[in-house]
Design an enzyme around this catalytic site. Structure first.
Site, PDB file in Angstrom:
ATOM      1  N   CYS A 172       0.828  -1.205   0.000  1.00  0.00           N
ATOM      2  CA  CYS A 172       0.000   0.000   0.000  1.00  0.00           C
ATOM      3  C   CYS A 172       0.863   1.255   0.000  1.00  0.00           C
ATOM      4  CB  CYS A 172      -0.925  -0.006   1.214  1.00  0.00           C
ATOM      5  SG  CYS A 172      -1.955   1.473   1.355  1.00  0.00           S
ATOM      6  N   CYS A 268      -5.174  -1.927   7.783  1.00  0.00           N
ATOM      7  CA  CYS A 268      -6.405  -1.234   8.146  1.00  0.00           C
ATOM      8  C   CYS A 268      -7.667  -1.968   7.713  1.00  0.00           C
ATOM      9  CB  CYS A 268      -6.382   0.183   7.561  1.00  0.00           C
ATOM     10  SG  CYS A 268      -6.196   0.237   5.761  1.00  0.00           S
TER      11      CYS A 268
END
Length: 419
Positions: A172, A268
């Site tokens: 990410c 997350c």
């Protein structure tokens, strides 16, 4: 010049709000919007991104603006990646007054137990927007949920299915997130991207490299190790030379609501849940298999090889006279091999990646939470190999190896083999 129409909406419980915009270039020429503190026609998209009002109406406006946002270039303008937390809030302070806040709305597991802990949750997006608006600065939300699921979440699932232990945060931060943010920098007519990461940028042999932060406890250089040099030319890490305590003190002094906010979690999209339950919800099968010792003797049973990773001790369900650890998993045979701690020792690591500058020796960090070890570095086709000067333990395929020379990241890549 073409006029485009865009619709944004927002829901919360039983409430719903919508905004319809007609946009020509960077200007709103007509709008249908209730609940805002000012009218939208005649405003630039940049000006509209500062408009306040009823929370749901502002959220609907943000949904519309993110789809079409552009702004004319302006010298010195900065984009600040906002997570809703204290670090990005202080980065905004440093970048103001000519700053635009931007927050990425990313996919989360809808069955997660605590989705609001994530840096990309609706509450985090709202907090980031509030921080910007409280200082009269524009804020834009980019809805990248489907792209994030395809580029980051699915490879995470696929990696575990292959018997690897992937690190989605590096995929990410090192690629997806910064690619999207830097593309937005260009659309927003800005020059630089500021973030709240604890890292620094240094130059080595004419190349920009990520380097360790001054605060070793918060250093995030490992997570940023795959950032390209051309990206780093436009990135600023204003917190890299200070401690977390100094950041909170700065936020408190400025009266920022984020000063006491807790930090978001890693990975997350898991939303505070266990990755094994998440993987099962994503379709990995709970198929029973054997737990073997190093000689091939059956010690017990498991319900899915992908539930285990190298170095794992808990959850084996095997009775033994000494502590046993997962040494490796094997997808074709659906087996988990366990052994004593000394059998975890690794001295040779193969890496699929690249060396940014030539080095023959450096510090190798083989997992986010592991201490670095000195290693000889040998360049190879498609990557490099590491010969460790002392054994490392719990080294897993799919994790990322990062090589440091002093504080600078000089190489990084995916671990493909260990011995």
């Amino acid at each position: 010049m073409t006029t485009v129409e865009v619709l944004g909406d927002a829901t919360r419980s039983d409430d719903w709000a919508s905004v319809r915009l007609r946009v020509r270039g960077d200007t709103i020429v007509a709008a249908e919007a209730d609940g805002l503190d000012s009218g939208l026609p005649g405003l630039t998209l940049l000006e509209a991104a500062t408009v306040t009002g009823e929370p749901l109406a502002v959220e609907a406006l943000a949904s519309a603006l993110g789809q079409v946002f552009v702004a004319k270039p302006e010298p010195g303008r900065a984009v600040v990646a906002m997570s809703g937390g204290v670090d990005s809030a202080v980065a905004l302070l440093r970048a103001a007054p000519n700053a635009i806040g931007v927050t990425l709305r990313l996919w989360q597991d809808p069955a997660a137990p605590d989705a609001e802990r994530a840096c990309c949750s609706p509450a985090a997006v709202a907090a980031a927007r509030s921080t910007c608006h409280s200082r009269g600065l524009p804020h834009v939300t980019l809805d990248l949920r489907e792209e994030f699921r395809r580029v980051v979440v699915q490879p995470f699932v696929d990696g575990y299915e292959e018997g690897e232990t992937p690190n989605p945060c590096i995929r990410c931060n090192g690629a997806f997130r910064f690619d999207e943010l830097l593309a937005f920098v260009s659309r927003a007519g800005a020059e630089t991207l500021w973030t709240g990461h604890y890292a620094r940028v240094v130059e080595r042999e004419g190349r920009l490299l990520v380097a360790r932060a001054a605060d070793a406890r918060k250093d995030q250089s490992y997570m940023l190790a795959t950032l390209a040099s051309d990206a780093l030319a436009r990135v600023r890490f204003p917190l890299g030379a200070q401690s977390k305590e100094e950041t909170r003190a700065e936020a408190t002094s400025a009266g920022l609501a984020a000063a006491g906010r807790s930090e978001s979690q890693e990975a997350c999209f898991l939303g505070g849940g266990d990755y094994r339950g998440f993987l099962e919800r994503q379709g990995l099968c709970s198929e029973a298999g054997q737990i073997l010792d190093e000689s091939g003797q059956v010690l017990g049973r498991h319900d899915g090889y992908w539930r285990f990773t190298a170095g794992q001790r808990r959850g084996l369900g095997v009775a033994a006279s000494r502590l046993l650890y997962v040494l490796r998993t094997d997808r074709p045979s659906n087996t988990v091999v366990v052994g004593p701690h000394e059998s975890l020792a690794v001295t040779s690591v193969e890496v699929d990646g690249r060396l940014y500058v030539p080095v023959s020796r450096g510090e190798a960090k083989l997992r986010y939470g592991s201490p670095p070890v000195l290693a000889s570095v040998v360049a190879a086709s498609g990557g490099f190999s590491l010969e460790l000067e002392e054994p490392a333990h719990a080294v897993a395929r799919g994790q990322v190896a990062v090589v440091y020379d002093d504080d600078a990241v000089v190489g990084a890549g995916i671990i493909t083999g260990v011995a």
